[in-house]
Design an enzyme around this catalytic site. Structure first.
Site, PDB file in Angstrom:
ATOM      1  N   GLN A   9     -48.805 -63.277  59.848  1.00  0.00           N
ATOM      2  CA  GLN A   9     -48.949 -63.468  60.918  1.00  0.00           C
ATOM      3  C   GLN A   9     -47.292 -61.926  60.651  1.00  0.00           C
ATOM      4  O   GLN A   9     -46.096 -62.455  59.963  1.00  0.00           O
ATOM      5  CB  GLN A   9     -47.216 -64.518  61.297  1.00  0.00           C
ATOM      6  CG  GLN A   9     -47.210 -64.680  63.231  1.00  0.00           C
ATOM      7  CD  GLN A   9     -46.287 -65.660  63.218  1.00  0.00           C
ATOM      8  OE1 GLN A   9     -45.843 -66.448  62.586  1.00  0.00           O
ATOM      9  NE2 GLN A   9     -46.432 -66.399  64.294  1.00  0.00           N
ATOM     10  N   SER A  65     -42.010 -61.040  63.446  1.00  0.00           N
ATOM     11  CA  SER A  65     -40.713 -61.217  63.032  1.00  0.00           C
ATOM     12  C   SER A  65     -39.949 -59.252  62.596  1.00  0.00           C
ATOM     13  O   SER A  65     -40.953 -59.590  61.653  1.00  0.00           O
ATOM     14  CB  SER A  65     -40.131 -62.337  62.042  1.00  0.00           C
ATOM     15  OG  SER A  65     -40.229 -63.868  62.314  1.00  0.00           O
ATOM     16  N   SER A  90     -44.705 -64.816  55.713  1.00  0.00           N
ATOM     17  CA  SER A  90     -46.103 -65.871  54.980  1.00  0.00           C
ATOM     18  C   SER A  90     -47.005 -65.257  54.290  1.00  0.00           C
ATOM     19  O   SER A  90     -47.950 -64.524  55.182  1.00  0.00           O
ATOM     20  CB  SER A  90     -45.828 -67.237  55.456  1.00  0.00           C
ATOM     21  OG  SER A  90     -44.116 -67.584  55.935  1.00  0.00           O
ATOM     22  N   GLU A 118     -48.231 -72.416  67.516  1.00  0.00           N
ATOM     23  CA  GLU A 118     -47.495 -72.525  65.803  1.00  0.00           C
ATOM     24  C   GLU A 118     -47.126 -73.841  64.807  1.00  0.00           C
ATOM     25  O   GLU A 118     -47.089 -74.991  64.313  1.00  0.00           O
ATOM     26  CB  GLU A 118     -46.476 -71.057  65.383  1.00  0.00           C
ATOM     27  CG  GLU A 118     -46.037 -71.074  64.265  1.00  0.00           C
ATOM     28  CD  GLU A 118     -45.550 -70.574  64.050  1.00  0.00           C
ATOM     29  OE1 GLU A 118     -44.754 -68.974  64.928  1.00  0.00           O
ATOM     30  OE2 GLU A 118     -45.039 -69.511  62.321  1.00  0.00           O
ATOM     31  N   GLU A 137     -33.033 -74.511  67.495  1.00  0.00           N
ATOM     32  CA  GLU A 137     -31.969 -74.292  68.951  1.00  0.00           C
ATOM     33  C   GLU A 137     -32.991 -73.288  69.473  1.00  0.00           C
ATOM     34  O   GLU A 137     -32.380 -74.011  71.013  1.00  0.00           O
ATOM     35  CB  GLU A 137     -30.476 -72.934  68.303  1.00  0.00           C
ATOM     36  CG  GLU A 137     -29.636 -73.691  67.918  1.00  0.00           C
ATOM     37  CD  GLU A 137     -29.827 -73.758  66.030  1.00  0.00           C
ATOM     38  OE1 GLU A 137     -30.863 -73.126  65.345  1.00  0.00           O
ATOM     39  OE2 GLU A 137     -29.459 -74.619  65.865  1.00  0.00           O
TER      40      GLU A 137
HETATM   41  C1  LIG Z   1     -40.306 -70.810  55.256  1.00  0.00           C
HETATM   42  C2  LIG Z   1     -39.972 -69.198  56.853  1.00  0.00           C
HETATM   43  C3  LIG Z   1     -41.309 -68.637  56.744  1.00  0.00           C
HETATM   44  C4  LIG Z   1     -41.640 -67.559  57.890  1.00  0.00           C
HETATM   45  N1  LIG Z   1     -42.584 -66.857  57.871  1.00  0.00           N
HETATM   46  C5  LIG Z   1     -43.106 -65.814  58.977  1.00  0.00           C
HETATM   47  C6  LIG Z   1     -44.029 -65.435  59.076  1.00  0.00           C
HETATM   48  O1  LIG Z   1     -45.259 -65.566  58.482  1.00  0.00           O
HETATM   49  N2  LIG Z   1     -43.646 -64.002  60.304  1.00  0.00           N
HETATM   50  C7  LIG Z   1     -42.880 -64.036  60.876  1.00  0.00           C
HETATM   51  O2  LIG Z   1     -43.107 -63.328  61.209  1.00  0.00           O
HETATM   52  N3  LIG Z   1     -42.015 -64.693  60.599  1.00  0.00           N
HETATM   53  C8  LIG Z   1     -42.086 -65.714  59.704  1.00  0.00           C
HETATM   54  N4  LIG Z   1     -40.439 -66.707  59.801  1.00  0.00           N
HETATM   55  C9  LIG Z   1     -39.732 -65.807  60.391  1.00  0.00           C
HETATM   56  C10 LIG Z   1     -38.809 -67.045  61.578  1.00  0.00           C
HETATM   57  O3  LIG Z   1     -39.650 -66.994  62.648  1.00  0.00           O
HETATM   58  C11 LIG Z   1     -37.525 -66.426  62.291  1.00  0.00           C
HETATM   59  O4  LIG Z   1     -36.756 -66.782  61.392  1.00  0.00           O
HETATM   60  C12 LIG Z   1     -36.924 -67.657  62.888  1.00  0.00           C
HETATM   61  O5  LIG Z   1     -37.695 -66.947  64.172  1.00  0.00           O
HETATM   62  C13 LIG Z   1     -35.470 -66.647  63.994  1.00  0.00           C
HETATM   63  O6  LIG Z   1     -35.436 -66.168  63.364  1.00  0.00           O
HETATM   64  P1  LIG Z   1     -33.983 -65.225  62.205  1.00  0.00           P
HETATM   65  O7  LIG Z   1     -34.519 -65.335  60.738  1.00  0.00           O
HETATM   66  O8  LIG Z   1     -33.896 -63.245  62.962  1.00  0.00           O
HETATM   67  O9  LIG Z   1     -32.650 -65.146  62.888  1.00  0.00           O
HETATM   68  P2  LIG Z   1     -31.773 -65.089  64.683  1.00  0.00           P
HETATM   69  O10 LIG Z   1     -32.788 -64.694  65.378  1.00  0.00           O
HETATM   70  O11 LIG Z   1     -31.060 -64.407  63.812  1.00  0.00           O
HETATM   71  O12 LIG Z   1     -31.016 -66.458  64.230  1.00  0.00           O
HETATM   72  C14 LIG Z   1     -29.573 -66.701  63.925  1.00  0.00           C
HETATM   73  C15 LIG Z   1     -28.879 -68.002  64.186  1.00  0.00           C
HETATM   74  O13 LIG Z   1     -28.842 -68.221  65.486  1.00  0.00           O
HETATM   75  C16 LIG Z   1     -29.758 -68.946  66.939  1.00  0.00           C
HETATM   76  N5  LIG Z   1     -29.770 -68.158  68.026  1.00  0.00           N
HETATM   77  C17 LIG Z   1     -30.182 -67.356  68.015  1.00  0.00           C
HETATM   78  N6  LIG Z   1     -30.364 -66.831  69.541  1.00  0.00           N
HETATM   79  C18 LIG Z   1     -30.254 -67.734  69.891  1.00  0.00           C
HETATM   80  C19 LIG Z   1     -30.523 -68.819  71.223  1.00  0.00           C
HETATM   81  N7  LIG Z   1     -30.376 -67.650  72.649  1.00  0.00           N
HETATM   82  N8  LIG Z   1     -29.503 -70.009  71.728  1.00  0.00           N
HETATM   83  C20 LIG Z   1     -28.892 -70.678  70.496  1.00  0.00           C
HETATM   84  N9  LIG Z   1     -28.985 -70.124  69.890  1.00  0.00           N
HETATM   85  C21 LIG Z   1     -29.756 -68.784  69.058  1.00  0.00           C
HETATM   86  C22 LIG Z   1     -30.694 -69.410  65.913  1.00  0.00           C
HETATM   87  O14 LIG Z   1     -30.688 -70.816  66.017  1.00  0.00           O
HETATM   88  C23 LIG Z   1     -29.856 -68.698  63.674  1.00  0.00           C
HETATM   89  O15 LIG Z   1     -29.191 -70.306  63.689  1.00  0.00           O
HETATM   90  C24 LIG Z   1     -40.210 -67.767  58.876  1.00  0.00           C
HETATM   91  C25 LIG Z   1     -38.966 -68.388  58.106  1.00  0.00           C
HETATM   92  C26 LIG Z   1     -39.498 -69.030  57.395  1.00  0.00           C
HETATM   93  C27 LIG Z   1     -37.543 -69.899  56.839  1.00  0.00           C
END
Ligand SMILES: Cc1cc2nc3c(=O)[nH]c(=O)nc-3n(C[C@H](O)[C@H](O)[C@H](O)COP(=O)(O)OP(=O)(O)OC[C@H]3O[C@@H](n4cnc5c(N)ncnc54)[C@H](O)[C@@H]3O)c2cc1C
Length: 397
Positions: free
Chosen positions: A116, A119, A151, A234, A367
Site C-alpha cells: 500500500q 503514506s 509494509s 484496513e 488520535e
Molecule cells: C507498522 C506500520 C506499518 C505501516 N504500514 C504502512 C503501509 O503499508 N502503507 C502505508 O501507506 N502506510 C503505512 N504505515 C504508516 C501509517 O499509516 C502512518 O504512520 C500513520 O498514518 C501516521 O502518520 P505519520 O507517521 O505521518 O504520523 P503523523 O501524521 O505525523 O502523526 C504524528 C502524531 O500526531 C498525531 N496527530 C496528527 N494529526 C492529528 C490530529 N488531527 N488530531 C490529533 N492528533 C493528531 C498523531 O496521532 C501522531 O501521534 C505503517 C505504519 C506502521 C507503524
C-alpha cells in the site's frame, strides 16, 4: 438435488463435492487454491467468476469449516493481508471487469503480493496532503515522489497507490488512485528498521514510473473517495480478525500465568482479570462488527474496534513483560529480518511488547481514530478544517 449456494446446506454439499474432486492430500497446494477460487469457494460473497458465488458473506464460515475439517491448505492470509483486506475490496468496488479478472485471482491465491503506497514523509494522518505527482503523458501517467512505511514493498508485485493529479484544486479533490507494478523501472525499495530490529516496512522512491491509464482505479480526481474504501477495510482487517476465546494477545499472558505460578502476585492477578474481561468484550464486539460487515461495507465502527485492539495489545503485552520480571526484558534478537508475515502474538514476550507499539500508529493513529469515532459515530462537532477550500499548491508546507 440442486446445490443452491445461497443456503448453508447447499454450500456444504458443494464444498464436500469440491473436496472429493480435489483431495487436499494429493492435490498440489497452488492447484488446490486456484481450483477453489474457480469453484467460487474463495470468498463466497464475491460475484461468480471472481472467486465467489454472490452468497451472503456470513456463509463463508460453512466453507471454511468443511475445508478445515478436511485439512485443506489455506492461502496464508497473514502473508497476503494487504491484498486480501485492502486491495481486493477496493478493486471489487471500483475496478473495471478487466481489472477484476486480472488481479483478484492471483491476489487471493497468494501468487502475487500487494503493498500500500499511501503514506509519505509529509502525509500520514493528513493523508490528503500527499505530494507524489502523477502527470498524464499519452496513455500513461508518469509518477514521481516518495512513499514511506510501506509494509511488504520488498515482497510485493503490485501496489495500491494514491497520487496527486491536480495541484490546483483543494487537497481531497486532486488525487487519483492507481495500481502500480512494483517491478517497473523507477520503483526503488529501501528497508526501514523498526523498534523490534526487523524491517517489515520500507521507504519507496518513485522516479518517472510509467503507469498505463488502464491501471487507474476509479475516476481521475476521485482517488480520495476510492481510498476511503481501502482505509475502512484496513481498520477492520487490522483489529477485526475472528478469534477464538483467548486467541489473541491475552492467550499468551494467560498461558504464562497458568504455567508459572512462581511469577504470580495479587496485583498482577487483578490486572490480568480486568484485561481478560476487556479482551473478551472486544473479541465479541469484533464478532458483531463482522456480522454488520456481512450485511454491507465496513463503517466508522471499525475505527473504534481498531482503537480498542491497539490499546489492549499494548496493555496486555506490557503486563506480560512485567509478569516475567527481569526475564521479560531479555529481548536480545536485533536481527534485521525481512519477515514474510507479521504475527502480533508471535515470538517472545519482548518482541510482542515492542511490536505492539506500532499497533496504535499503523492503519490510522489512535488520535485520528478517536476523531473519526467522535465525528462519525457520536456525531460530535468536527475539527476545524481551514484548508478545505484552498488549492493544494497554495497550502503551507
Ligand atoms: C507498522 C506500520 C506499518 C505501516 N504500514 C504502512 C503501509 O503499508 N502503507 C502505508 O501507506 N502506510 C503505512 N504505515 C504508516 C501509517 O499509516 C502512518 O504512520 C500513520 O498514518 C501516521 O502518520 P505519520 O507517521 O505521518 O504520523 P503523523 O501524521 O505525523 O502523526 C504524528 C502524531 O500526531 C498525531 N496527530 C496528527 N494529526 C492529528 C490530529 N488531527 N488530531 C490529533 N492528533 C493528531 C498523531 O496521532 C501522531 O501521534 C505503517 C505504519 C506502521 C507503524
Amino acid at each position: 438435488m440442486t446445490d443452491s449456494p445461497l443456503d448453508a446446506a447447499g454450500l456444504r454439499r458443494r464444498t464436500r463435492r469440491f473436496l472429493a474432486e480435489h483431495p487436499p492430500g494429493s492435490t498440489d497446494r497452488l492447484d488446490f487454491l486456484r481450483a477453489r477460487f474457480d469453484a467460487g469457494l474463495a470468498w463466497v460473497h464475491y460475484p461468480e467468476g471472481l472467486g465467489g458465488l454472490g452468497a451472503p458473506r456470513s456463509l463463508q464460515a460453512v466453507v471454511d469449516d468443511e475445508l478445515q475439517a478436511a485439512n485443506a491448505p489455506d492461502n496464508d492470509p497473514r502473508r497476503i493481508g494487504i491484498g486480501l483486506g485492502m486491495a481486493a475490496p477496493t478493486i471489487l468496488r471500483y475496478g473495471t471487469e478487466e481489472q477484476k479478472r486480472r488481479y483478484l485471482r492471483p491476489l487471493w491465491t497468494g501468487e502475487e503480493l500487494w503493498c500500500q503506497l499511501f503514506s509519505e514523509p509529509g502525509a500520514g494522518s493528513d493523508l490528503a496532503a500527499l505530494g507524489t505527482r502523477a502527470e498524464r503523458d499519452g496513455d500513461d501517467w508518469v509518477v514521481d515522489g516518495q512513499k514511506v512505511w510501506t509494509s511488504s514493498a520488498h515482497l510485493a508485485r503490485w501496489a495500491i497507490l494514491i497520487a496527486r493529479t491536480d495541484p490546483d484544486v483543494p487537497k481531497h479533490r486532486g488525487i487519483t488512485y492507481f495500481i502500480c507494478d512494483m517491478t517497473d523501472p523507477g520503483v526503488e525499495v529501501r528497508p526501514l528498521r523498526q523498534i523490534t530490529g526487523e524491517a517489515e516496512f520500507n521507504e519507496v522512491f518513485l522516479t518517472g514510473v510509467r503507469i498505463p491509464d488502464s491501471r487507474r482505479l476509479g475516476e481521475v480526481g476521485d482517488g480520495w473517495r476510492v481510498a476511503q474504501t481501502t482505509l475502512m477495510n484496513e481498520r477492520v482487517s487490522i483489529g477485526g480478525t475472528a478469534l477464538p476465546r483467548e486467541g489473541g494477545m491475552i492467550g499468551k499472558v494467560a498461558q504464562t500465568w497458568r504455567e508459572r505460578p512462581d511469577l504470580r502476585t495479587h496485583d498482577l492477578h487483578q490486572r490480568l482479570l480486568r484485561l481478560w474481561v476487556e479482551a473478551e468484550v472486544v473479541r465479541l464486539t469484533g464478532e458483531r462488527l463482522r456480522q454488520q460487515l456481512a450485511a454491507g461495507q465496513p463503517g466508522p465502527e471499525g475505527s473504534a474496534m481498531k482503537l480498542a485492539f491497539a490499546r489492549l495489545n499494548q496493555e496486555i503485552s506490557g503486563l506480560e513483560v512485567e509478569l516475567r520480571g527481569a526475564e521479560g526484558l531479555l529481548y536480545d534478537d536485533w536481527t534485521m529480518r525481512r519477515p514474510e508475515r507479521v504475527d502480533f502474538t508471535g515470538r517472545d514476550a519482548g518482541y510482542r511488547y515492542l511490536r505492539a507499539k506500532g499497533n496504535s500508529i499503523e492503519g490510522g493513529t489512535s488520535e485520528i481514530l478517536l476523531n473519526i469515532v467522535a465525528e462519525r459515530v457520536l456525531g460530535l462537532p468536527p475539527e476545524p478544517r481551514t484548508d478545505k477550500d484552498v488549492a493544494w499548491k497554495d497550502l503551507a508546507r
